[in-house]
Design an enzyme around this catalytic site. Sequence first.
Site, PDB file in Angstrom:
ATOM      1  CB  CYS A   1      22.355 -24.650  20.936  1.00 57.84           C
ATOM      2  SG  CYS A   1      22.328 -26.424  21.198  1.00 57.84           S
TER       3      CYS A   1
ATOM      4  CB  SER B   1     -11.253   9.406  -3.748  1.00 57.55           C
ATOM      5  OG  SER B   1     -10.026   9.244  -3.217  1.00 57.55           O
ATOM      6  CG  LEU B   2     -12.023  10.700   2.078  1.00 62.61           C
ATOM      7  CD1 LEU B   2     -11.918   9.972   3.400  1.00 62.61           C
ATOM      8  CD2 LEU B   2     -12.759  12.023   2.264  1.00 62.61           C
TER       9      LEU B   2
ATOM     10  CD  GLU C   1       6.662  -1.326  -2.658  1.00 61.82           C
ATOM     11  OE1 GLU C   1       7.828  -1.668  -2.514  1.00 61.82           O
ATOM     12  OE2 GLU C   1       5.763  -2.134  -2.971  1.00 61.82           O
TER      13      GLU C   1
ATOM     14  CE  LYS D   1     -16.785  11.106   6.723  1.00 62.95           C
ATOM     15  NZ  LYS D   1     -17.752  10.049   6.973  1.00 62.95           N
TER      16      LYS D   1
ATOM     17  CG  ASP E   1      -1.957  -1.023   1.207  1.00 62.99           C
ATOM     18  OD1 ASP E   1      -1.912  -1.848   0.277  1.00 62.99           O
ATOM     19  OD2 ASP E   1      -2.828  -1.015   2.083  1.00 62.99           O
TER      20      ASP E   1
ATOM     21  CE  LYS F   1      -9.207   6.222   3.995  1.00 65.40           C
ATOM     22  NZ  LYS F   1      -8.806   4.924   3.513  1.00 65.40           N
TER      23      LYS F   1
ATOM     24  CB  CYS G   1      19.611 -25.403  23.582  1.00 60.99           C
ATOM     25  SG  CYS G   1      18.764 -25.647  22.012  1.00 60.99           S
TER      26      CYS G   1
ATOM     27  CD  GLU H   1     -17.098   9.746  10.396  1.00 54.87           C
ATOM     28  OE1 GLU H   1     -17.047   8.952   9.437  1.00 54.87           O
ATOM     29  OE2 GLU H   1     -17.859  10.726  10.442  1.00 54.87           O
TER      30      GLU H   1
HETATM   31  S1  IVH Z   1     -16.317   9.228   3.810  1.00 54.45           S
HETATM   32  C1  IVH Z   1     -16.673  11.881   0.317  1.00 54.45           C
HETATM   33  N1  IVH Z   1     -15.860   8.020   6.077  1.00 54.45           N
HETATM   34  O1  IVH Z   1     -12.033   5.756   2.730  1.00 54.45           O
HETATM   35  C2  IVH Z   1     -16.497  11.037   1.494  1.00 54.45           C
HETATM   36  N2  IVH Z   1     -14.838   7.142   4.123  1.00 54.45           N
HETATM   37  O2  IVH Z   1     -10.383   7.303   0.614  1.00 54.45           O
HETATM   38  C3  IVH Z   1     -15.840   9.741   1.211  1.00 54.45           C
HETATM   39  N3  IVH Z   1     -13.491   5.130   4.506  1.00 54.45           N
HETATM   40  O3  IVH Z   1     -13.883   5.322  -0.209  1.00 54.45           O
HETATM   41  C4  IVH Z   1     -16.081   8.685   2.158  1.00 54.45           C
HETATM   42  N4  IVH Z   1     -13.871   4.997   6.668  1.00 54.45           N
HETATM   43  O4  IVH Z   1     -13.751   3.403   1.476  1.00 54.45           O
HETATM   44  C5  IVH Z   1     -15.609   8.028   4.759  1.00 54.45           C
HETATM   45  N5  IVH Z   1     -15.575   7.051   8.161  1.00 54.45           N
HETATM   46  C6  IVH Z   1     -15.328   7.056   6.841  1.00 54.45           C
HETATM   47  C7  IVH Z   1     -14.521   6.083   6.211  1.00 54.45           C
HETATM   48  C8  IVH Z   1     -14.286   6.165   4.853  1.00 54.45           C
HETATM   49  C9  IVH Z   1     -13.263   4.430   5.622  1.00 54.45           C
HETATM   50  C10 IVH Z   1     -12.937   4.780   3.173  1.00 54.45           C
HETATM   51  C11 IVH Z   1     -13.970   4.656   2.079  1.00 54.45           C
HETATM   52  C12 IVH Z   1     -13.621   5.715   1.081  1.00 54.45           C
HETATM   53  C13 IVH Z   1     -12.154   5.923   1.357  1.00 54.45           C
HETATM   54  C14 IVH Z   1     -11.708   7.296   0.951  1.00 54.45           C
END
Ligand code: IVH
Length: 676
Positions: free
Chosen positions: A427, A83-84, A36, A285, A34, A119, A403, A117
């Site tokens: 040993c 995605s984030l 990489e 968030k 992950d 992740k 040993c 939260e």
């Molecule tokens: S919110 C626009 N909340 O992380 C908001 N995502 O890289 C996007 N994930 O695709 C999602 N825990 O698979 C949100 N408490 C959480 C999360 C969460 C895990 C994962 C999810 C998302 C990825 C974003």
Amino acid sequence: MNHEKIKNDYIKKISELKKLNKSYYQNNQPLITDSEYDSLKNDILNLEKKYKFLNHKDSPSKIVGFKPSKNFNKVSHKVPMLSLANAFSEEDLLNFEKKIINYLNQKKDFKIEYSAEPKIDGISASLVYKKGKFITGLSRGDGKEGEDITENLKTIKDIPHKISRNDFPEEIDIRGEVFIQNKDFKKLSDKFANPRNAASGSLRQKNPMDTKKIPLKFIAYTFGFEKGLKIKKQTEFLQKLSLWGFRTNSLNKLIIGTKNLMDNYNYIENNRSELDFDIDGIVYKINQFDLQKRLGFVANAPRWAIAHKFSANSGVSKIIDIDIQVGRTGALTPVAKINPINIGGVIVSNATLHNEDEIKRKDIRIGDTVLVERAGDVIPHIVSVDLKKRKKKSQEFIFPEKCPSCNSKTVKEFNLITKKKDAVRRCSSEGFECEKIAIEKIKHFVSKEAFNIEGFGKKIVENFWNLKLISLPQDIFQLDYSKIEELDGWGRQSVLNLKYSIETSKKISFDRFIYALGIRHIGLENAKLISKHLRTSKNFYELSLENRVEDLLNLDGIGETQINSIRNFFSNKTNQKVLNELKKILSIDNFIEPKKDGLLRNKTFMLTGKLNGISRAEAKSIIEKNSGSIISNVSKKLDFLVVGDKPTKKKVDRAKELKVKILSQSDLLKMINMTS
Ligand code: IVH
């Protein structure tokens, strides 16, 4: 750098990422770790930031995930699944907050409320509910279109099929993560690299009955499309989720200020190994939905959220036990058994403690909370102990005096070169007499540089040992194949293959034979020196019988340490028995002076894959006899890669990349006029 080169470099990275995504999302098969992967993705994003002229439809700034698999119907998400953006440090968090305050045109001291939260490292899914009924369940897919995996999702107990509370919206996509608990992953760990792959693989089975067999879990955390949701804050939404019957994360928190975010992050990272599911960071968030709305999105991620990722090469865990492993030369190596922890996509449950002195120096104890580091392919190790977390009752670890395998006395030897006692405790048994040493000696005997018996790996040595099929090296050549054919996992063909590898290995070069015996301090180089000096195995046997080991002292590189070790080896009764038996079975080649002006002079070779009719060891020695040299990795220094059956793809690809010439077995034989 000119534009052309930057663009080419960029496109190369994008197509690499595409290849990785395909394998990961379609075949549940990660090709790299992950960290990489993250670093490749970051490289691309940074290039785009720096050179505005770069853009590509497959860039990670435009896509999430991978297009849905053909096994399932594609369905559009009414609201895309995004995605984030990632943060890795406190500085990244401060920047995130600063940007938000600027965007909202607020004063510097504006207090932002965050929903923090953990992740979960799983697979996201979107559940469409209409009038309280679960209608369709989708995977993320490429963010716009997902796969219809409704039937598979219905097998997950955490997903309610019907919700009859009157505050439940008329229509809503409930989104969250499908994952597998670590205790359940243990049963699948031979099939998947980590829990996330296991969850993804199980969730996307063609037949929902196969999904049902795996105890998948679902945690809800957000929503997509909604009609009739009357809530103002994310934290309120999370509370509602749990009232409606969804599972939410018990570690979710409402937090104000980046300092508090950091404290929560550190706390959770330090206690991560106690959780029964993998998390790879914390998602923050902005709590108020009205602010979220104002902030909106950039490309494929919201401006109002960020994922604060944990370090990709280290993690905190707890020592459950300290095991003492006995190596081939009798060295006792302490290994910490730790609560399994996912470090950058790899599950780590052991960490080396090096030796007795290291344990003392760092005062490492059973029960300690420790920082574990894993870098590249090196065995994970313990960096430090969190003393604040140590229990009052904890006791210093006492290294065993005996040993653990054969109960012989253990010793720390005096090193003639450093004039100090070794850090390593050993040993004191004579070798095959100690069970653990014997097993390691046999592993060495069959290994690549020694007899190179293909298909006779470490696991097989252990298995055959436990079944009492082998106890000394000569037993390898007198195996009862009919018994093996009956064992689990073996069939006629695999037994035939093994028999073939064993038979071809009986013809061996003199230096490899010496090396295979595993005499302490006699590695490959020394074995070569001795074979060159003695010329024939007959001379070697005579040396042992006539007690003339001192003769070897004239050799450069052979000193008192080596002489003592060879003498000890010869004087041991079991070793004498092994030598006598092997003499009857093997055909040991005499030493042949490699031709300096042979046909392969100044050329370097590497072998990959199974050859036909000769072992790899023999092929190597043929190359060396013809003045060629063998190198162990594909680099610019390599002239030829000799490719047999089922070669390592990575090596072939790398060779092609570096324009290294690729030879077949017959090409090689032709080069030395040994045409087959
Ligand atoms: S919110 C626009 N909340 O992380 C908001 N995502 O890289 C996007 N994930 O695709 C999602 N825990 O698979 C949100 N408490 C959480 C999360 C969460 C895990 C994962 C999810 C998302 C990825 C974003």
